[in-house]
Design an enzyme around this catalytic site. Structure first.
Site, PDB file in Angstrom:
ATOM      1  N   SER B 146     -13.036  10.651 -10.677  1.00  0.00           N
ATOM      2  CA  SER B 146     -11.896  10.572 -11.523  1.00  0.00           C
ATOM      3  C   SER B 146     -11.453  11.861 -12.504  1.00  0.00           C
ATOM      4  O   SER B 146     -11.431  13.221 -11.820  1.00  0.00           O
ATOM      5  CB  SER B 146     -11.809   9.432 -12.419  1.00  0.00           C
ATOM      6  OG  SER B 146     -10.687   9.062 -12.838  1.00  0.00           O
ATOM      7  N   ASP B 222      -7.373   1.720  -4.589  1.00  0.00           N
ATOM      8  CA  ASP B 222      -7.584   1.927  -6.040  1.00  0.00           C
ATOM      9  C   ASP B 222      -6.400   1.884  -7.138  1.00  0.00           C
ATOM     10  O   ASP B 222      -5.255   2.340  -6.642  1.00  0.00           O
ATOM     11  CB  ASP B 222      -7.834   3.730  -6.310  1.00  0.00           C
ATOM     12  CG  ASP B 222      -8.277   4.200  -7.312  1.00  0.00           C
ATOM     13  OD1 ASP B 222      -7.828   3.968  -8.428  1.00  0.00           O
ATOM     14  OD2 ASP B 222      -9.088   5.186  -7.286  1.00  0.00           O
ATOM     15  N   HIS B 254     -11.433   1.804  -7.732  1.00  0.00           N
ATOM     16  CA  HIS B 254     -11.812   3.141  -8.852  1.00  0.00           C
ATOM     17  C   HIS B 254     -13.399   2.980  -9.254  1.00  0.00           C
ATOM     18  O   HIS B 254     -13.711   3.788  -9.974  1.00  0.00           O
ATOM     19  CB  HIS B 254     -10.568   3.033  -9.747  1.00  0.00           C
ATOM     20  CG  HIS B 254     -10.707   4.626 -10.270  1.00  0.00           C
ATOM     21  ND1 HIS B 254     -10.304   5.813  -9.450  1.00  0.00           N
ATOM     22  CD2 HIS B 254     -11.003   5.155 -11.429  1.00  0.00           C
ATOM     23  CE1 HIS B 254     -10.435   6.817 -10.268  1.00  0.00           C
ATOM     24  NE2 HIS B 254     -10.778   6.636 -11.520  1.00  0.00           N
TER      25      HIS B 254
END
Lengths: 276, 276
Positions: B146, B222, B254
């Site tokens: 991320s 996600d 995610h």
């Protein structure tokens, strides 16, 4: 039963579910990992019982079980370690009350109304599990860590027909002879120590043995080793001539780093019994 | 440098260390996993940069990296994601301030005095690491999740001679075009968007490419995918004719369940480059 979350993990599904529990008189939450093989046929189930202070979540996120469960095609259920909630008794200590159910049915006040983890794990949750998921009820194994290792060993001893194999990571192995045990068993079951013996793995193995493959890992650098009493378990295994593998693992402590390090071995051990 | 803890893990050592940081003007904590091979010879290093809200701890406990790092003989360093402490500026939002350093050197108030994660990760922490541990400085790779995927890609683009390979899990791939980016880059670097471009992986790859093997995994389920903008990264890779493997992973979200699911692949990918 309510689905809290379902997340893809190693091509399978890591789910979290909650339900009203008759045994515990409160809502209970558990996690279930279903490997990719579960999409096409019922798969065997490994029970993973957690230790003091844990919920369903700790091992689900930190034990690294899913990688190997997916490889072998085994589902893993991660129950909570006690009843919880506002109406449920508790204690300021980390090792009594919520998060410390010790896998017994309490008979004493204030614990008796909710602290019935023995019934929950051996009776109610299996029924919920096999009613809601397409799992092989005839193909179960059980493991656990610390207090959960105690739970796994004692439950396997009482339900030898149900489990094909049992293992434990740093189990509380002789609670009737330890401060991790005497305090809780007297609080939950009362002062009569005769009633404690049914919940002591070392006593149970000496008395009746465990008619299934048994694997136990214990770290030599475990800060809690004096409370866990692996020496009592080792003596019982030797005296009983109990087939078992007991491994003293050099330098490992009590953490999930220890559990994760040997999870692949435990999963392979159970898979061998489950797919025999 | 102070040792916070050292725990045996997959026959290696999972350590946590803290030190006074000149770059950040506060104490910083990082984790380092040393595989068993490090006992006998210096080993390569993989940098793992974490995402929003994380400390050094999240990936250390939940990404499952140690199993594969031990197998390949690669050390893994898990830095924190921002400066921290009482004298350090912060914001009520989860995505600005402490836990959200974005791997840039802030020039704007109130962030400039401490938020210098670019210098910390590219200059100060490497010096501390190679001074205190017997690691192969000439043999490094970098990955992240991320915001940490953004950090890994942008740092690799600026230090192509330092890293033999780069990968990312669900990276913030185009921060200059996303609410995960525009807010933080304007806060830390000011309103002049020309200064942001050096911290946008999609712009950097289109402009200069990444002269090393590149692997990116992105879950199709996600919840943050619209903020991550994998389409910008995919377009840059294609337009640049950048050698890369970009995998859209069906049904993954995610979480660390996604990261853990593909950690073995990423570790094998980096090991191939590190031991080439």
């Amino acid at each position: 039963m309510k689905t809290v979350s379902e997340t893809r993990c190693f091509e399978g599904v890591q789910g979290v579910y909650s339900h009203a529990s008759d045994a515990c008189g409160c809502d209970m939450t558990f996690a279930l990992y279903q490997p990719p093989q579960a999409r096409t046929h019922p798969v065997p189930v490994l029970w993973y019982l957690s230790g003091l202070t844990c919920t369903h979540e700790n091992a689900m996120t930190k034990a690294g079980a899913q990688a190997w469960a997916a490889q072998h095609g085994v589902a893993v259920v991660f129950p909570d370690t006690s009843p919880r909630g506002e109406g449920v008794a508790d204690d300021a200590a980390y090792d009594l009350g919520q998060g410390a159910g010790f896998y017994v049915d309490a008979t004493e006040a204030p614990w008796a109304p909710h602290f019935r983890m023995w019934s929950y794990i051996t009776d109610e949750l299996p029924r919920i599990l096999f009613r809601n998921f397409d799992l092989e009820e005839g193909c179960q194994a059980i493991t656990g860590h610390s207090m959960g290792g105690h739970g796994a060993l004692t439950i396997a001893a009482h339900f030898p027909e149900r489990f094909r194999s049992v293992s434990a990571f740093a189990p509380i192995a002789n609670p009737t002879g330890s401060d991790w045990g005497r305090k809780q068993l007297s609080a939950y079951l009362g002062a009569d120590e005769a009633r404690w013996a049914a919940h002591d793995a070392s006593l149970l193995i000496r008395e009746r043995g465990l008619p299934m493959p048994l694997l136990v890992d214990q770290g030599t650098a475990d800060d809690f080793i004096d409370l866990l009493k692996p020496e009592a378990l080792a003596a019982s295994i030797a005296e009983r001539r109990q087939p078992a593998v007991l491994r003293m693992q050099d330098g490992y402590d009590h953490s999930y780093f220890f559990v994760a390090s040997f999870m692949a071995d435990h999963m392979a051990f159970h898979a061998e019994a489950l797919f025999a």
